[in-house]
Design a protein around this motif. Structure first.
Motif, short mmCIF file in Angstrom:
data_model
loop_
_atom_site.label_atom_id
_atom_site.label_comp_id
_atom_site.label_asym_id
_atom_site.label_seq_id
_atom_site.Cartn_x
_atom_site.Cartn_y
_atom_site.Cartn_z
N SER A 189 0.92 -0.96 -0.04
CA SER A 189 -0.14 0.04 0.02
C SER A 189 0.92 1.31 0.18
N PHE A 190 0.58 1.88 -0.96
CA PHE A 190 1.64 3.22 -1.21
C PHE A 190 1.03 4.78 -0.95
N ALA A 191 1.53 5.65 -0.58
CA ALA A 191 0.94 7.00 -0.73
C ALA A 191 1.70 7.63 -1.66
N ALA A 192 1.31 8.36 -2.72
CA ALA A 192 1.55 9.27 -3.62
C ALA A 192 1.12 10.62 -3.23
N ASN A 193 1.83 11.57 -2.93
CA ASN A 193 1.68 13.04 -2.70
C ASN A 193 2.71 13.68 -3.60
N PRO A 194 2.65 13.95 -4.98
CA PRO A 194 3.81 14.57 -5.66
C PRO A 194 3.58 16.07 -5.48
N PRO A 195 4.60 16.89 -5.65
CA PRO A 195 4.69 18.10 -5.75
C PRO A 195 3.41 18.85 -6.49
N PHE A 196 2.82 19.81 -6.21
CA PHE A 196 1.52 20.30 -7.14
C PHE A 196 2.03 20.96 -8.20
N GLU A 197 2.59 20.35 -9.45
CA GLU A 197 3.10 20.86 -10.55
C GLU A 197 2.69 19.92 -11.70
N HIS A 198 2.00 20.71 -12.66
CA HIS A 198 1.31 19.83 -13.51
C HIS A 198 1.98 18.79 -14.10
N SER A 199 3.18 19.04 -14.55
CA SER A 199 3.97 17.78 -15.40
C SER A 199 4.19 16.84 -14.33
N ILE A 200 4.66 16.93 -13.20
CA ILE A 200 5.06 16.09 -12.32
C ILE A 200 3.80 15.33 -11.86
N MET A 201 2.75 15.91 -11.80
CA MET A 201 1.26 14.86 -11.47
C MET A 201 0.93 14.16 -12.60
N ASP A 202 1.18 14.83 -13.91
CA ASP A 202 0.67 14.13 -15.03
C ASP A 202 1.62 12.85 -15.13
N ALA A 203 2.86 12.91 -14.99
CA ALA A 203 4.08 11.89 -15.03
C ALA A 203 3.67 10.88 -13.95
N THR A 204 3.33 11.37 -12.59
CA THR A 204 3.09 10.45 -11.62
C THR A 204 1.85 9.35 -12.01
N ALA A 205 0.97 10.15 -12.56
CA ALA A 205 -0.27 9.19 -13.10
C ALA A 205 -0.18 8.18 -14.16
N ALA A 206 0.68 8.68 -14.84
CA ALA A 206 1.30 7.71 -15.94
C ALA A 206 2.02 6.71 -15.65
N ARG A 207 2.95 6.96 -14.31
CA ARG A 207 3.65 5.80 -13.96
C ARG A 207 3.04 5.05 -13.13
N ILE A 208 1.93 5.31 -12.49
CA ILE A 208 1.11 4.59 -11.64
C ILE A 208 0.16 3.53 -12.53
N GLU A 209 -0.17 4.09 -13.75
CA GLU A 209 -0.66 3.26 -14.60
C GLU A 209 0.17 2.27 -15.23
N GLU A 210 1.41 2.44 -15.35
CA GLU A 210 2.51 1.64 -15.92
C GLU A 210 2.79 0.35 -14.82
N LEU A 211 3.01 0.81 -13.45
CA LEU A 211 3.17 -0.13 -12.29
C LEU A 211 1.91 -0.94 -12.25
N LEU A 212 0.62 -0.58 -12.24
CA LEU A 212 -0.43 -1.37 -12.10
C LEU A 212 -0.49 -2.58 -13.32
N THR A 213 -0.32 -1.92 -14.77
CA THR A 213 -0.33 -2.56 -15.79
C THR A 213 0.87 -3.72 -15.56
N ALA A 214 1.86 -3.47 -15.23
CA ALA A 214 3.24 -4.43 -15.10
C ALA A 214 2.73 -5.40 -13.80
#
Length: 214
Positions: A189-214
């Motif tokens: 169980s992981f907590a993701a609270n990235p810096p509130f910067e659009h590019s980082i938040m978008d990259a975070t969402a994309a990476r989470i989807e990659e991890l869940l798919t993997a």
């Protein structure tokens, strides 16, 4: 420019450069670390926390035991006891480190702490060490068994296992490296609270989807 050229020549020669000695001053509420002309300051509670993280990072990793379920009527009392225990542990670490200021282990801790503090001081940023309050973390641990922070630093991490932006100075205090470079993990169980910067938040969402798919 001349000083920079001399430093590059020294580095190219392969000869080790001895840094100026690191000096410490324990004050009532803070600790001052100075090396040459550079000085950083840290509060005693933050110092104690870093000392604990440094000690935990040096020990063999062990999974944290799951938090025991607590009845709603006892939740407030349990949370208060846990908060008091955390504060006491941090204060004890600070007192212990001050009492054992000398020695190789403490010298290594203070050198690493100085590098860490100087790095984060250099990037400045208002509020960039803000984080969830400990009470919120206790709820996440108790209800969701969160065991890893995807975005943190040794200065604001609540859990001993976390990802951060500066592995070179953060690793001695428990960082596992950048969240974007973490290998897929099969459970947890992981907590993701990235810096509130659009590019980082978008990259975070994309990476989470990659991890869940993997």
């Amino acid at each position: 420019a001349k000083a920079g050229a001399a430093e590059r020549h020294q580095a190219a020669s392969g000869k080790a450069v001895a840094p100026p000695p690191l000096t410490l001053a324990f004050n009532k509420h803070t600790l001052d670390l100075k090396c040459g002309k550079q000085q950083v300051q840290i509060g005693r509670s933050a110092y104690g926390k870093l000392a604990l993280l440094h000690r935990a990072a040096a020990a063999p990793p062990a999974p944290a035991p799951p938090a025991a379920p607590t009845a709603d009527g006892d939740a407030a009392a349990a949370a208060e006891e846990e908060a008091e225990a955390e504060a006491a542990e941090v204060e004890a670490a600070a007192a212990e480190a001050e009492a054992a200021e000398g020695g190789d282990a403490r010298s290594e801790l203070h050198s690493r702490m100085f590098a860490l503090l100087l790095r984060y001081q250099s990037i400045h940023g208002h509020g960039f060490q803000a984080a969830l309050a400990p009470a919120a973390w206790r709820v996440l641990r108790r209800r969701l068994d969160v065991g890893f922070e995807c975005f943190a630093s040794p200065l604001n991490a609540y859990l001993p296992a976390f990802a951060s932006g500066f592995f070179d100075v953060d690793q001695p205090f428990g960082s596992r490296g950048s969240f974007f470079a973490l290998p897929p993990m099969l459970s947890g169980s992981f907590a993701a609270n990235p810096p509130f910067e659009h590019s980082i938040m978008d990259a975070t969402a994309a990476r989470i989807e990659e991890l869940l798919t993997a």
